[in-house]
Scaffold this motif. Structure first.
Motif, PDB file in Angstrom:
ATOM      1  N   ASN A 123      42.073  71.609  -7.083  1.00 19.53           N
ATOM      2  CA  ASN A 123      42.730  70.904  -5.989  1.00 19.53           C
ATOM      3  C   ASN A 123      43.555  69.761  -6.559  1.00 19.53           C
ATOM      4  OD1 ASN A 123      43.064  68.880  -3.766  1.00 19.53           O
ATOM      5  ND2 ASN A 123      41.919  70.441  -2.629  1.00 19.53           N
ATOM      6  N   ARG A 124      44.804  69.641  -6.086  1.00 16.54           N
ATOM      7  CA  ARG A 124      45.702  68.647  -6.673  1.00 16.54           C
ATOM      8  C   ARG A 124      45.262  67.227  -6.376  1.00 16.54           C
ATOM      9  NH1 ARG A 124      51.335  70.016  -4.409  1.00 16.54           N
ATOM     10  NH2 ARG A 124      51.843  68.565  -6.098  1.00 16.54           N
ATOM     11  N   ASN A 125      44.372  67.040  -5.434  1.00 17.54           N
ATOM     12  CA  ASN A 125      43.853  65.709  -5.153  1.00 17.54           C
ATOM     13  C   ASN A 125      42.535  65.437  -5.884  1.00 17.54           C
ATOM     14  OD1 ASN A 125      45.973  65.024  -3.332  1.00 17.54           O
ATOM     15  ND2 ASN A 125      44.960  66.275  -1.744  1.00 17.54           N
ATOM     16  N   ASP A 137      47.564  72.842  -1.681  1.00 17.62           N
ATOM     17  CA  ASP A 137      46.540  72.012  -2.321  1.00 17.62           C
ATOM     18  C   ASP A 137      46.133  72.532  -3.701  1.00 17.62           C
ATOM     19  OD1 ASP A 137      46.474  70.351  -0.148  1.00 17.62           O
ATOM     20  OD2 ASP A 137      44.908  71.519   0.871  1.00 17.62           O
ATOM     21  N   ALA A 138      46.456  73.775  -4.025  1.00 16.37           N
ATOM     22  CA  ALA A 138      46.034  74.348  -5.308  1.00 16.37           C
ATOM     23  C   ALA A 138      46.997  73.944  -6.405  1.00 16.37           C
ATOM     24  CB  ALA A 138      45.960  75.856  -5.214  1.00 16.37           C
TER      25      ALA A 138
END
Length: 1013
Positions: free
Chosen positions: A385-387, A361-362
Motif C-alpha cells: 500500500n502506497r500509504n 492504493d497499490a
C-alpha cells in the motif's frame, strides 16, 4: 487479517525428519547467530500464517482436503511460501517454511539441476505454486522442482549418494529415509494408513527418495526412521559404500547430467552453421542465438517480476527426429517468447496507468538485497500500500527473500542516490516517488548490526565424528581463523593440540554449494560483514565448517580420458597427457589402458592436482578432437561382502529411441544411486565397468539397440580380465529399431515409454540367467586392397588390417548375412550416415526399409541385380562338408531365432533332418532368401527362409566383392574366405520371466510367509 504465531517445541523434531536432518543431532542453543536472531527450536515450522476466508476452492497442504464453502471457510495461509492449512490442521503442521528450510540442513548437498524444462501437474517446492505454463528446473537426483525465479532460494537438501566413512563398522551403518515433499505419483498410497496421499491440486504428501515410500505429512513422522531401499534393495548400490574425494567440481560433472544436452545443442549449432551460406553467416549467427533456449543467466530477468510467466515448451523433451522439425519448434518458441514480451509490456502499461491514478492504493517496489544483486540487476518486486510506512516494506521484503528473522534487525536505503540514504521507519512509500518523473526509487535491504565490531558465527562439525550440532563462536573484528579453530575444537571436545590437522572452510549453500578453505590469517567476522553488504540472502546461506586437512575417504582420484588415438604405446599415451597437464602436475599412475578405444585412466593422490588436471584436459584438443574427461567415483567393494546384494550397473544410450533414452536415464537416476547409472553417449561403457571392476557380483542393464548391446559385450571382453566379475549377466531395454536380441530374451519389441521404470527394474531382479553363444567371424581377403576397408562395426573386437595377411576379425552375437539382406542394410546405413537426424523414429526407419526393398525389387525386375545367383558367387562349407546351395540371392547365418525386427527365418519347428535350434547349443543355422518378395513374405510371417544347413564351423569362399553385415553393421567385402567359428568369449544374459512364472513365484513367497507366521 490476523497473523498467527509459529509453532515451536516438539514439532521441530518432525521438521528435521522432513528435511533429512540427523536425528541424533541437537542444536546448540548457547549464544546467538549474527544473521539469525533465534535458534531453530524457537523458530518452529517458521510459517508466517495469516488468517484468511477462502471463497474459492482451495486445498490444505497438510491433509490435502478442500477448504471452501459458499459462505467462506476460515483458514490460514503463509505469506512467505503460500502454505495453506485448515484451522484444525494448524497444530499439526510439520512442513517447514521455505524461509526456514535452509537453516535446518546439517550437511548441505547440492541439487543436480536439469536444463530448462516445461512440466504439467507439478508444484514448486519453494513457493508451492503450480509450474504449468512456466519454465522451471528439476533436480535429476531427488525430483525437486523449482521455478526459474525460485531456484536461488531452493534448499540444498538433495539426497547424499556417497556417504562412505572410513573405519566404521559395516554392521553399524544405518540408512535413513530422505523425505521430499509433494509431487507424488498418481494414486500414491500412504505406507502407514494405506489411504491415498497424493494430490493434483497442491503440494502435499512425502516421498522417500531412496525407497519411494509415500506417506501423508502427519503419517511420515510415525514411520520407522531406517530405510531399507524398498523393492530395489537387491540391486541398489548403497551410498555407504561409495566415496567421492573432496573436489571443487560440481556434482553434474561426476554424474554427467547435462553432458548429452550440451553436446546435442553444440552439434545442432555446428551443423546448421555449416549449412548456412557464407554471405548469410552473420545473419545466421544472430538467428541461431535468438533461437536458443532461455539461458541460465536470464534468471535475473525472471526475478524482476513475481507475477511474470515464461510460456513455452520443454526444450529437453524436444525430439531430434529431423532438422525441419527442430527449426519449426524453434520458430514456435520465438513466437511464444514474443507473445510473452507483448503481454509483459501490456502489464507494465496497465501498472503505470494504475499508478498514475490518484485513487490507486497499490504500489510496486523493487528491492535489492545487496550490492551484488544491484550489479546483476537481480531484485524482488513487492506490492505494498502506497500509504504504508517503511516498516511494513521491510516485512514484505523479508518475506519476498524468504528470510525468517526479526524485522527490527533490518532497514531500507534508497538505491538511486549517490550515497545511500537510510529511510525513516515511519516514511510512507508514496514519498519515494519523484514528483517530476513519477519514477519509483529502488530500495536496498540492509542488515542492522547491533555492534559492528563483534558478534557470533556458527561453526558446524560437518562429517567429523561428533554427535553435536553447530557451536556459536563469539568473534570480533580482530578474531582470526586460527582463534576460531582453537575455540571450536575445544567446544567440540577434539582438543586444541590437533589444530594443525583441521581447516575452517566457508560454505555457501547456493545452487552448487561452493566451498573455500580459509587461511589462518583471515577474519571471519569481517568476511560475514562483507558478504552481508553484497547479499543478505547469501549471508544467510553462508556457513563455517570444521574439516580435516587429510581427506578421510582417501586421496586416490581416477580420471578417465577418452578420444585419444588408438593402439598407441603406454609411453606415447603418457607423453600426450603429460603435455596437457604439465610437468609441474604429474599423475601418479596410468592404467588401465584400453588400446582399442583410445582411452586411459590416470590416478592422482592429491585433490587439488586432480582438479587442476581435469580443468586442463576437459578443453584440450588432440588431432582436432576434444578430449573426453570424467572424474570417477570409488566403490568400497569389501563392504558388500557381508550383504546379499547384487548391484545393478545401468548403461543408457541417451541418443537411442528419440527422447526415450533421456527419459530412462533420468528415471533410473532417481530410483537408483546415480553413481550406478552411466550414459554410453558420454564416454561409452568403459567408465562404468571401471567403477564396478572390484565388485564380485553384479548385473548389467543395457538400454539401447542391438548395437549398444554388442558394444557393451565387446567392452566386457576387453576389461573382463582386470575385473573380479568377468561375465556379469546382462539385461536389455530395447531402444533400437530391430531389437532382435531383446525379443529373444523376452524384453519386448521396443520400449514405448508406457512401461514404468520401476517395473523394468523389478523384472531385472526376477530375471533368469542364460548363456548366449558368441561367434568369431574372420575375413581373409585374397589380396590386400589398395585402400583401407571401411567397416564400422559395433561388435568389432580386433582388426589386423596392418598384418601381412590383411585379415580382420569380428564377434557376432545375432546373425551374419551375405547378399540381398546385407545390400539392403548397406543402403539403409549409407542413408542414415548422410542424414542421421531423419532416423530417430523406430516406425520411420521400418518405412524406409520397406521403400528400399520395393525400389530394389523394381530394379531387379528391370535389370539383373548384382546379388542374384548368389550360389554362383560363393562356396559354403559346414563342419567340413561342402553344401550345394539352391538358387538364392542372399544367405543368413543365425545365432538367435530373430532377424529383421522379429522375423524368424528358420521357421517353426518341424520334422526334418535339423535339430531344434537355441542360442546356447553351439550351433548356427544357415537359411537362404530368393529375393525381395521372399524377404517381405518372411517379414509378414507368410513364409520362412530356405533351410540350408546347421553346424558349428562354417567356411565361405567369396569369388567377388559382395555386401556383408555382422549384426546389422554392413560394408562391401572383397573376394576371399570367411570363417565363422565358435568364440572363446562367453556372455551371460538375463531372460525376462513370463508373467505366469512371476505370479507363481509371488504366490509361493506368500505361502512361505504364511507358513513362517
Amino acid at each position: 487479517m490476523r497473523r498467527s504465531r509459529s509453532m515451536a517445541g516438539p514439532e521441530i523434531a518432525h521438521i528435521q525428519e522432513s528435511l533429512d536432518v540427523d536425528r541424533r543431532t541437537s542444536a546448540d542453543s548457547e549464544g546467538t547467530d549474527s544473521s539469525v536472531s533465534a535458534s531453530v527450536d524457537q523458530l518452529g515450522h517458521g510459517h508466517f500464517f495469516v488468517k484468511k476466508s477462502f471463497h474459492k476452492p482451495s486445498y490444505c497442504h497438510h491433509c490435502a482436503d478442500m477448504i471452501w464453502s459458499l459462505i467462506g471457510v476460515p483458514g490460514y495461509v503463509c505469506e512467505v511460501c503460500n502454505f495453506v492449512a485448515h484451522d484444525k490442521c494448524m497444530k499439526n503442521v510439520v512442513s517447514p517454511c521455505s524461509s526456514l528450510a535452509a537453516a535446518l540442513i546439517k550437511n548441505p548437498v547440492p541439487h543436480c539441476w536439469s536444463d530448462f524444462i516445461h512440466v504439467k501437474r507439478k508444484f514448486c517446492n519453494v513457493c508451492r505454486k503450480r509450474l504449468d505454463d512456466m519454465w522451471c528446473f528439476r533436480c535429476e537426483i531427488c525430483d525437486y522442482y523449482v521455478h526459474s525465479e525460485c531456484q536461488e532460494f531452493a534448499a540444498s537438501n538433495c539426497r547424499e549418494c556417497a556417504t562412505y566413512t572410513p573405519g566404521k563398522d559395516p554392521s553399524q551403518i544405518i540408512q535413513y529415509h530422505h523425505w521430499t515433499e509433494g509431487n507424488l505419483l498418481n494414486n500414491a498410497k500412504c505406507a502407514l494408513c494405506r489411504k491415498s496421499c497424493w494430490s493434483s491440486e497442491c503440494l502435499t504428501g512425502y516421498r522417500c527418495a531412496w525407497c519411494t515410500t509415500t506417506a501423508h505429512a502427519a503419517c511420515h513422522k510415525n514411520l520407522p526412521q531406517e530405510c531399507d531401499f524398498g523393492p530395489l534393495k537387491k540391486i541398489m548400490l548403497p551410498p555407504s559404500v561409495v566415496t567421492i574425494p573432496r573436489t571443487e567440481l560440481p556434482m553434474e560433472t561426476i554424474v554427467g547430467v547435462l553432458s548429452y544436452k550440451k553436446a546435442r545443442d553444440r552439434d545442432i549449432r555446428e551443423k546448421e552453421q555449416k549449412e548456412k551460406d557464407p554471405k548469410e553467416k552473420e545473419r545466421g549467427e544472430a538467428t541461431l542465438l535468438s533461437r536458443k533456449s532461455p539461458p541460465r543467466a536470464a534468471i535475473s530477468d525472471d526475478l524482476s517480476s513475481s507475477t511474470g510467466n515464461l510460456n513455452g515448451k520443454d526444450s529437453s523433451g524436444e525430439s531430434s527426429s529431423s532438422k525441419e522439425r527442430k527449426r519449426r519448434k524453434e520458430r514456435d518458441r520465438e513466437e511464444r517468447e514474443s507473445e510473452k514480451k507483448e503481454r509483459d509490456s501490456q502489464k507494465e502499461e496497465r501498472r503505470s496507468k494504475d499508478e498514475d491514478e490518484p485513487d490507486s492504493d497499490a504500489e510496486l517496489v523493487k528491492v535489492f538485497d545487496g550490492n551484488s544483486s544491484m550489479r546483476r540487476k537481480v531484485f524482488r518486486t513487492i506490492t505494498i500500500n502506497r500509504n504504508a510506512p517503511t516498516k511494513e516494506v521491510v516485512e514484505a521484503a523479508l518475506r519476498s527473500f524468504y528470510i525468517k528473522d526479526d524485522p527490527s534487525n533490518y532497514y531500507l536505503t534508497e538505491a538511486n542516490e549517490a550515497e545511500e540514504r537510510t529511510l525513516d521507519p515511519s516514511t510512507p512509500i508514496r514519498s519515494l516517488v519523484k514528483e517530476d518523473t513519477q519514477e519509483k526509487s529502488a530500495l536496498f535491504l540492509r542488515y542492522r548490526d547491533k555492534d559492528p565490531n563483534k558478534g557470533f558465527i556458527k561453526v558446524y562439525p560437518g562429517n567429523l565424528k561428533s554427535s553435536q550440532g553447530y557451536k556459536s563462536i563469539p568473534v570480533t573484528s580482530d578474531t582470526t581463523v586460527d582463534d576460531v579453530l582453537e575455540y571450536a575444537l575445544r567446544k567440540f571436545g577434539l582438543g586444541t593440540t590437533t589444530k594443525s590437522k583441521y581447516n575452517l572452510i566457508e560454505v555457501t549453500m547456493d545452487n552448487r554449494v561452493t566451498e573455500r578453505i580459509l587461511t589462518h590469517a583471515e577474519k571471519p567476522w569481517r568476511i560475514m560483514q562483507q558478504i552481508r553488504k553484497e547479499s543478505i540472502h547469501q549471508m544467510l546461506k553462508t556457513r563455517f565448517y570444521l574439516q580435516e586437512k587429510e581427506d578421510p575417504h582417501g586421496s586416490s582420484i581416477a580420471l578417465f580420458i577418452g578420444n585419444l588415438p588408438q593402439s598407441l604405446s603406454q609411453r606415447q599415451y603418457h607423453g600426450i597427457l603429460q603435455t596437457f597437464v604439465g610437468d609441474s602436475n604429474p599423475f601418479v599412475s596410468i592404467g588401465p589402458i584400453y588400446y582399442e578405444y583410445g582411452s586411459v585412466v590416470i590416478t592422482y593422490d592429491n585433490n587439488e592436482a586432480a582438479v587442476k588436471a581435469f580443468n586442463s584436459l576437459k578443453g584440450a584438443l588432440f588431432e582436432e578432437k576434444n578430449l573426453l574427461v570424467m572424474l570417477l567415483p570409488n566403490i568400497q567393494a569389501q563392504l558388500l561382502d557381508h550383504r546379499d546384494l547384487t548391484p545393478l550397473l545401468v548403461f543408457v544410450n541417451a541418443k537411442s529411441g528419440g527422447c526415450q533414452g533421456q527419459d530412462l536415464i533420468a528415471a533410473f537416476r532417481k530410483l537408483l544411486n546415480p553413481y550406478q547409472v552411466f550414459d554410453v553417449s558420454n564416454g561409452g561403457p568403459l567408465p562404468g565397468l571401471y567403477v564396478f571392476r572390484n565388485i564380485p557380483k553384479y548385473r548389467i542393464l543395457i538400454c539401447g539397440g542391438d548395437g549398444t548391446v554388442g558394444w557393451v559385450l565387446q567392452c566386457l571382453d576387453n576389461v573382463g580380465q582386470d575385473s573380479v566379475c568377468q561375465t556379469p549377466p546382462c539385461g536389455v531395454v530395447p531402444l533400437g529399431t530391430g531389437n532382435d536380441l531383446a525379443r529373444v530374451l523376452r524384453w519386448g519389441t521396443g520400449y514405448t515409454g508406457d512401461e514404468e521404470p520401476m517395473s523394468i527394474l523389478k523384472d531385472v531382479i526376477e530375471a533368469d540367467e542364460i548363456r548366449l553363444d558368441r561367434w568369431t567371424v574372420v575375413f581373409h581377403p585374397d589380396e590386400k586392397p589398395e585402400g583401407e576397408v571401411k567397416a564400422v562395426a559395433a561388435c568389432q573386437v580386433m582388426s589386423n588390417s596392418a598384418a601381412e595377411d590383411n585379415s580382420s576379425m569380428f564377434v557376432m552375437n545375432n546373425y551374419f548375412g551375405i547378399g540381398l539382406d546385407a545390400d539392403l542394410a548397406l543402403d539403409f546405413h549409407n542413408a542414415r550416415e548422410e542424414n542421421p537426424e531423419k532416423f530417430s523414429s523406430r516406425l520411420h526407419n521400418k518405412r524406409i526399409y520397406v521403400k528400399m526393398g520395393l525400389r530394389k525389387m523394381v530394379k531387379s525386375r528391370s535389370a539383373k541385380s548384382g546379388s542374384r545367383d548368389l550360389q554362383k558367387e560363393i562356396e559354403l562349407e559346414v563342419d567340413g562338408k561342402l553344401i550345394e546351395l539352391p538358387p538364392v540371392e542372399g544367405i543368413i547365418i543365425l545365432n538367435i531365432l530373430s532377424w529383421g525386427a522379429g522375423c524368424n527365418p528358420w521357421g517353426p519347428e518341424r520334422d526334418d533332418v535339423f535339430g531344434k535350434p537355441t542360442h546356447w547349443d553351439g550351433m548356427l543355422e544357415v537359411v537362404g532368401v530368393t529375393g525381395v518378395v521372399h524377404l517381405g513374405q518372411m517379414q509378414s510371417g507368410l513364409r520362412s527362409g530356405i533351410r540350408i544347413a546347421q553346424g558349428g564351423h562354417i567356411r565361405i569362399k567369396m569369388k567377388g566383392e559382395l555386401p556383408v553385415h555382422v549384426d546389422g553393421e554392413p560394408w562391401n567385402q572383397g573376394s576371399g574366405q570367411v570363417t565363422v567359428l565358435r568364440s572363446a568369449l562367453r556372455a551371460t544374459m538375463l531372460k525376462k520371466r513370463k508373467q505366469k512364472q512371476l505370479s507363481i513365484a509371488g504366490n509361493d513367497a506368500k505361502e512361505d510367509e504364511d507358513k513362517k507366521a
